[in-house]
Design a protein around this motif. Structure first.
Motif, mmCIF file in Angstrom:
data_model
loop_
_atom_site.group_PDB
_atom_site.id
_atom_site.type_symbol
_atom_site.label_atom_id
_atom_site.label_comp_id
_atom_site.label_asym_id
_atom_site.label_seq_id
_atom_site.Cartn_x
_atom_site.Cartn_y
_atom_site.Cartn_z
ATOM 1 N N ILE A 18 3.360 -6.162 14.356
ATOM 2 C CA ILE A 18 4.003 -4.911 14.369
ATOM 3 C C ILE A 18 3.197 -3.827 15.186
ATOM 4 N N LEU A 19 1.773 -3.535 14.668
ATOM 5 C CA LEU A 19 1.110 -2.686 15.142
ATOM 6 C C LEU A 19 1.318 -2.734 16.713
ATOM 7 N N HIS A 20 1.002 -4.021 17.277
ATOM 8 C CA HIS A 20 0.858 -4.197 18.652
ATOM 9 C C HIS A 20 2.095 -3.681 19.349
ATOM 10 N N HIS A 21 3.231 -4.212 18.918
ATOM 11 C CA HIS A 21 4.738 -3.872 19.708
ATOM 12 C C HIS A 21 4.843 -2.122 19.545
ATOM 13 N N ALA A 22 4.394 -1.548 18.366
ATOM 14 C CA ALA A 22 4.933 -0.344 18.054
ATOM 15 C C ALA A 22 4.051 0.592 18.664
ATOM 16 N N GLY A 59 0.323 5.323 6.716
ATOM 17 C CA GLY A 59 -0.240 6.343 7.886
ATOM 18 C C GLY A 59 -0.448 5.266 9.008
ATOM 19 N N LEU A 60 0.182 4.361 9.065
ATOM 20 C CA LEU A 60 0.038 3.450 10.238
ATOM 21 C C LEU A 60 1.105 3.414 11.345
ATOM 22 N N LEU A 61 2.344 3.752 10.807
ATOM 23 C CA LEU A 61 3.376 4.030 11.705
ATOM 24 C C LEU A 61 4.256 5.462 11.290
ATOM 25 N N LEU A 62 4.652 5.870 12.498
ATOM 26 C CA LEU A 62 5.546 7.140 12.150
ATOM 27 C C LEU A 62 6.846 6.630 12.594
ATOM 28 N N GLN A 63 7.738 7.147 11.688
ATOM 29 C CA GLN A 63 9.197 6.870 11.738
ATOM 30 C C GLN A 63 9.915 7.842 12.382
ATOM 31 N N LYS A 71 25.399 5.481 14.811
ATOM 32 C CA LYS A 71 24.543 4.932 13.525
ATOM 33 C C LYS A 71 23.322 5.391 13.653
ATOM 34 N N ILE A 72 22.468 5.636 12.686
ATOM 35 C CA ILE A 72 21.252 6.385 12.720
ATOM 36 C C ILE A 72 20.354 5.070 12.554
ATOM 37 N N ARG A 73 19.343 4.915 13.640
ATOM 38 C CA ARG A 73 18.649 3.726 13.586
ATOM 39 C C ARG A 73 16.977 4.508 13.599
ATOM 40 N N LYS A 74 16.208 3.731 12.810
ATOM 41 C CA LYS A 74 14.980 4.110 12.468
ATOM 42 C C LYS A 74 13.962 3.409 13.465
ATOM 43 N N TYR A 75 13.220 4.098 14.268
ATOM 44 C CA TYR A 75 12.248 3.698 15.073
ATOM 45 C C TYR A 75 10.868 4.216 14.504
ATOM 46 N N TYR A 76 9.898 3.174 14.790
ATOM 47 C CA TYR A 76 8.721 3.256 14.540
ATOM 48 C C TYR A 76 7.717 3.129 15.770
ATOM 49 N N ARG A 77 6.619 3.957 15.603
ATOM 50 C CA ARG A 77 5.675 3.825 16.516
ATOM 51 C C ARG A 77 4.234 4.188 15.861
ATOM 52 N N THR A 78 3.032 3.502 16.557
ATOM 53 C CA THR A 78 1.807 3.712 15.875
ATOM 54 C C THR A 78 1.371 5.258 15.676
ATOM 55 N N THR A 79 0.626 5.551 14.862
ATOM 56 C CA THR A 79 0.108 6.692 14.429
ATOM 57 C C THR A 79 -1.418 6.675 15.155
ATOM 58 N N GLU A 80 -2.210 7.488 15.094
ATOM 59 C CA GLU A 80 -3.633 7.341 15.693
ATOM 60 C C GLU A 80 -4.393 6.430 14.807
ATOM 61 N N LYS A 81 -4.162 6.583 13.216
ATOM 62 C CA LYS A 81 -4.725 5.598 12.601
ATOM 63 C C LYS A 81 -4.265 4.350 12.824
#
Length: 103
Positions: A18-22, A59-63, A71-81
């Motif tokens: 997940i972290l890799h792709h985000a 604190g690993l992902l930001l939503q 529709k509302i879709r939640k996207y995730y990306r990595t934070t600095e942590k």
């Protein structure tokens, strides 16, 4: 019992995935679910979303919420942590795979 043990073991791999792709681009739950299935992980939306929420709480992902096709879709990306954890996980995984590959 064996299935539960494997799930616990693979949870770390799933989180690294997940972290890799985000880190490459924002992801959303169903896309990540399909991506994991392509790599042999069998799970449901009821499993992936708690993982994403937990990683966000840690604190690993930001939503980010975006409206997609009404529709509302939640996207995730990595934070600095998350980026730091991913970098360390890559190093540890590389060392582990080198060791078990040669066994």
């Amino acid at each position: 019992m064996e299935d539960r043990v494997l799930r616990k073991l693979f949870l770390g791999f799933i989180q690294i995935h997940i972290l890799h792709h985000a880190d490459e681009e924002p992801i959303y739950g169903l896309w990540m679910l399909d991506e994991l299935k392509e790599h042999g992980y069998s799970m449901s939306a009821g499993t992936i979303y708690p993982i994403l929420h937990s990683m966000t709480n840690d604190g690993l992902l930001l939503q980010e919420k975006q409206k997609v096709e009404g529709k509302i879709r939640k996207y995730y990306r990595t934070t600095e942590k998350g980026k730091e954890v991913l970098l360390e996980a890559r190093k540890k995984a590389f060392e582990l795979f080198k060791e078990i590959k040669d066994s």
